[in-house]
Write an enzyme that holds these catalytic residues in place. Sequence first.
Site, PDB file in Angstrom:
ATOM      1  CG  HIS A   1      40.376  55.190  32.254  1.00 30.31           C
ATOM      2  ND1 HIS A   1      39.739  54.011  31.912  1.00 30.31           N
ATOM      3  CD2 HIS A   1      41.686  54.887  32.374  1.00 30.31           C
ATOM      4  CE1 HIS A   1      40.634  53.043  31.835  1.00 30.31           C
ATOM      5  NE2 HIS A   1      41.832  53.544  32.101  1.00 30.31           N
ATOM      6  CG  LEU A   2      40.930  61.413  28.396  1.00 29.87           C
ATOM      7  CD1 LEU A   2      39.608  60.678  28.197  1.00 29.87           C
ATOM      8  CD2 LEU A   2      40.771  62.898  28.128  1.00 29.87           C
ATOM      9  CG  HIS A   3      45.787  57.154  32.373  1.00 33.64           C
ATOM     10  ND1 HIS A   3      46.081  56.464  33.524  1.00 33.64           N
ATOM     11  CD2 HIS A   3      45.192  56.258  31.545  1.00 33.64           C
ATOM     12  CE1 HIS A   3      45.695  55.203  33.397  1.00 33.64           C
ATOM     13  NE2 HIS A   3      45.142  55.052  32.205  1.00 33.64           N
TER      14      HIS A   3
ATOM     15  CG  ASP B   1      45.684  55.624  38.681  1.00 34.31           C
ATOM     16  OD1 ASP B   1      45.314  55.448  37.511  1.00 34.31           O
ATOM     17  OD2 ASP B   1      46.087  54.691  39.414  1.00 34.31           O
TER      18      ASP B   1
ATOM     19  N   GLY C   1      46.934  48.321  26.443  1.00 33.93           N
ATOM     20  CA  GLY C   1      47.200  48.337  27.879  1.00 33.93           C
ATOM     21  C   GLY C   1      46.016  48.737  28.729  1.00 33.93           C
ATOM     22  CD  GLN C   2      40.034  50.244  27.847  1.00 38.86           C
ATOM     23  OE1 GLN C   2      40.119  50.088  26.622  1.00 38.86           O
ATOM     24  NE2 GLN C   2      38.973  50.755  28.431  1.00 38.86           N
TER      25      GLN C   2
ATOM     26  CG  ASN D   1      46.736  52.973  28.484  1.00 38.95           C
ATOM     27  OD1 ASN D   1      47.573  53.431  27.717  1.00 38.95           O
ATOM     28  ND2 ASN D   1      46.924  52.941  29.794  1.00 38.95           N
TER      29      ASN D   1
HETATM   30  P1  5GP Z   1      44.156  51.486  32.267  1.00 43.25           P
HETATM   31  O1  5GP Z   1      45.221  50.460  32.534  1.00 43.25           O
HETATM   32  O2  5GP Z   1      42.816  50.831  32.010  1.00 43.25           O
HETATM   33  O3  5GP Z   1      44.532  52.479  31.224  1.00 43.25           O
HETATM   34  O4  5GP Z   1      44.053  52.342  33.577  1.00 43.25           O
HETATM   35  C1  5GP Z   1      43.334  51.942  34.703  1.00 43.25           C
HETATM   36  C2  5GP Z   1      43.811  52.781  35.846  1.00 43.25           C
HETATM   37  O5  5GP Z   1      42.857  52.694  36.883  1.00 43.25           O
HETATM   38  C3  5GP Z   1      45.160  52.329  36.432  1.00 43.25           C
HETATM   39  O6  5GP Z   1      46.075  53.410  36.373  1.00 43.25           O
HETATM   40  C4  5GP Z   1      44.813  51.926  37.862  1.00 43.25           C
HETATM   41  O7  5GP Z   1      45.820  52.266  38.782  1.00 43.25           O
HETATM   42  C5  5GP Z   1      43.522  52.698  38.107  1.00 43.25           C
HETATM   43  N1  5GP Z   1      42.626  52.068  39.059  1.00 43.25           N
HETATM   44  C6  5GP Z   1      42.233  50.769  39.063  1.00 43.25           C
HETATM   45  N2  5GP Z   1      41.370  50.544  40.060  1.00 43.25           N
HETATM   46  C7  5GP Z   1      41.196  51.731  40.698  1.00 43.25           C
HETATM   47  C8  5GP Z   1      40.397  52.124  41.820  1.00 43.25           C
HETATM   48  O8  5GP Z   1      39.671  51.343  42.436  1.00 43.25           O
HETATM   49  N3  5GP Z   1      40.477  53.428  42.194  1.00 43.25           N
HETATM   50  C9  5GP Z   1      41.279  54.326  41.540  1.00 43.25           C
HETATM   51  N4  5GP Z   1      41.292  55.596  41.992  1.00 43.25           N
HETATM   52  N5  5GP Z   1      42.029  53.990  40.465  1.00 43.25           N
HETATM   53  C10 5GP Z   1      41.992  52.697  40.052  1.00 43.25           C
END
Ligand code: 5GP
Length: 107
Positions: A93-95, A26, A86-87, A80
């Site tokens: 994607h899985l964190h 991330d 919070g998406q 999320n």
């Molecule tokens: P969400 O908020 O949708 O659950 O998670 C999106 C995640 O993608 C966030 O943790 C954010 O830091 C990550 N992210 C957003 N843009 C990029 C990118 O360009 N490259 C990488 N490696 N991570 C990203």
Amino acid sequence: MFCRIVNGEIPSRRVFEDDTIVAFADVAPQAPTHVLVVPRRHVASLDDLHDPALAGRLLTVAAGLASTLGLGGGYRVVVNTGPDGGQTVSHLHLHILGGRQMNWPPG
Ligand code: 5GP
């Protein structure tokens, strides 16, 4: 946007890839280890994942990565989903978060 990471248009630090899944660090880590596990094909969110085989593969890869990344003490997997969830990126994607004590509730 993650489609562009998957196809290499946007650089990322990859930690895993196979024919269906890519995992990369991330860009704004929320823990010492913070990896995103994404399907290569575009699936907007968990609500759009109508593929049990891919769902299982995503979870299996996440668990395997947690092991290879040294998270033997435990870790958290987060998906999320939607605005209230919070998406912020509309590509499933899985964190994987680890390397520190996780708290509950997550906020
Ligand atoms: P969400 O908020 O949708 O659950 O998670 C999106 C995640 O993608 C966030 O943790 C954010 O830091 C990550 N992210 C957003 N843009 C990029 C990118 O360009 N490259 C990488 N490696 N991570 C990203």
